[in-house]
Design a protein around this motif. Structure first.
Motif, PDB file in Angstrom:
ATOM      1  N   ILE A  91      23.877  32.000 -16.257  1.00 35.15           N
ATOM      2  CA  ILE A  91      22.906  32.113 -14.463  1.00 35.15           C
ATOM      3  C   ILE A  91      23.741  33.149 -13.391  1.00 35.15           C
ATOM      4  CG2 ILE A  91      23.751  30.629 -13.152  1.00 35.15           C
ATOM      5  CD1 ILE A  91      19.840  31.533 -13.233  1.00 35.15           C
ATOM      6  N   SER A  92      24.672  33.205 -12.877  1.00 33.28           N
ATOM      7  CA  SER A  92      25.013  34.011 -12.235  1.00 33.28           C
ATOM      8  C   SER A  92      25.027  35.257 -12.608  1.00 33.28           C
ATOM      9  CB  SER A  92      26.646  33.702 -11.365  1.00 33.28           C
ATOM     10  OG  SER A  92      26.188  31.996 -11.285  1.00 33.28           O
ATOM     11  N   CYS A 129      28.484  30.729 -19.484  1.00 28.62           N
ATOM     12  CA  CYS A 129      30.007  31.137 -18.158  1.00 28.62           C
ATOM     13  C   CYS A 129      31.439  31.245 -18.395  1.00 28.62           C
ATOM     14  CB  CYS A 129      29.528  29.974 -17.117  1.00 28.62           C
ATOM     15  SG  CYS A 129      30.437  30.416 -16.223  1.00 28.62           S
ATOM     16  N   ILE A 130      31.484  31.988 -17.737  1.00 29.24           N
ATOM     17  CA  ILE A 130      33.166  32.150 -18.350  1.00 29.24           C
ATOM     18  C   ILE A 130      33.503  31.975 -17.425  1.00 29.24           C
ATOM     19  CG2 ILE A 130      33.065  33.441 -20.561  1.00 29.24           C
ATOM     20  CD1 ILE A 130      33.311  35.636 -18.538  1.00 29.24           C
ATOM     21  N   ALA A 132      33.531  33.189 -13.818  1.00 27.59           N
ATOM     22  CA  ALA A 132      34.269  34.370 -13.528  1.00 27.59           C
ATOM     23  C   ALA A 132      32.982  34.235 -12.310  1.00 27.59           C
ATOM     24  CB  ALA A 132      33.910  35.736 -13.921  1.00 27.59           C
TER      25      ALA A 132
HETATM   26  S1  FES Z   1      27.622  32.809 -15.041  1.00 24.42           S
HETATM   27 FE1  FES Z   1      29.052  34.171 -15.944  1.00 24.42          FE
HETATM   28  S2  FES Z   1      30.970  34.082 -15.098  1.00 24.42           S
HETATM   29 FE2  FES Z   1      29.702  32.285 -14.777  1.00 24.42          FE
END
Ligand code: FES
Length: 162
Positions: A91-92, A129-130, A132
């Motif tokens: 998501i980010s 998500c990694i 970051a």
């Molecule tokens: S969504 Fe890409 S690092 Fe958290």
């Protein structure tokens, strides 16, 4: 041949080291570290035989190793390139235009997510998500994070792969 024979002496030494960190009856706890080590030794990916070897060495059911190897994106079950690029599209990163990052990677390398370049140099993989998120969009190249990416920065990352 015994599956355990596929493990090198150094592999066993590393696994034994991790086993000292857990109770005697909790060998399963060393699976992540064991698979990480064995994958490194095998050029960046795991075969079924190597997973079986880890299970036998830890004296746990094979399925307990398979379920870890297939759950975590850090494990690869097919041959990989010299460079493994993990692209976060969660998501980010998505909100910070990871689509443009994926597009640039695919265009520059001439491959799709999940593929390896014909010369065996680069594999690209979509991952969750990694961790970051505050520096999104982000990718990991052979364990090194590249953050706040733009398509132009992706070009620089790729240009630096030798
Ligand atoms: S969504 Fe890409 S690092 Fe958290």
């Amino acid at each position: 041949m015994n599956a355990i024979d596929l493990l090198t002496a150094e592999d066993k030494k590393v696994i034994d080291h991790w086993l000292t960190k857990f109770p005697e009856d909790r060998k399963q706890s060393a699976v992540l570290a064991a698979l990480t080590r064995v994958q490194e030794t095998n050029g960046g990916w795991l075969t079924a035989e190597l997973m079986d070897a880890v299970a036998d060495y830890l004296q746990i059911p094979k399925i307990n190793v398979y379920e870890v190897a297939t759950f975590y994106s850090l494990f690869y079950l097919e041959p990989v390139g010299k460079y493994k690029i993990e692209v976060c599209t969660n998501i980010s990163c998505m909100l910070c235009d990871s689509d443009a990052i994926v597009e640039r990677l695919q265009k520059r390398l001439g491959i799709k997510l999940g593929e390896t370049t014909p010369d065996g140099k680069v594999t690209i993989k979509e991952v969750e998500c990694i961790a970051a998120c505050t520096a999104a969009p982000a990718i990991i190249v052979n364990g090194i994070y590249h953050e706040h990416l733009t398509p132009e920065k992706v070009d620089k990352v790729l240009d630096n792969l030798r």
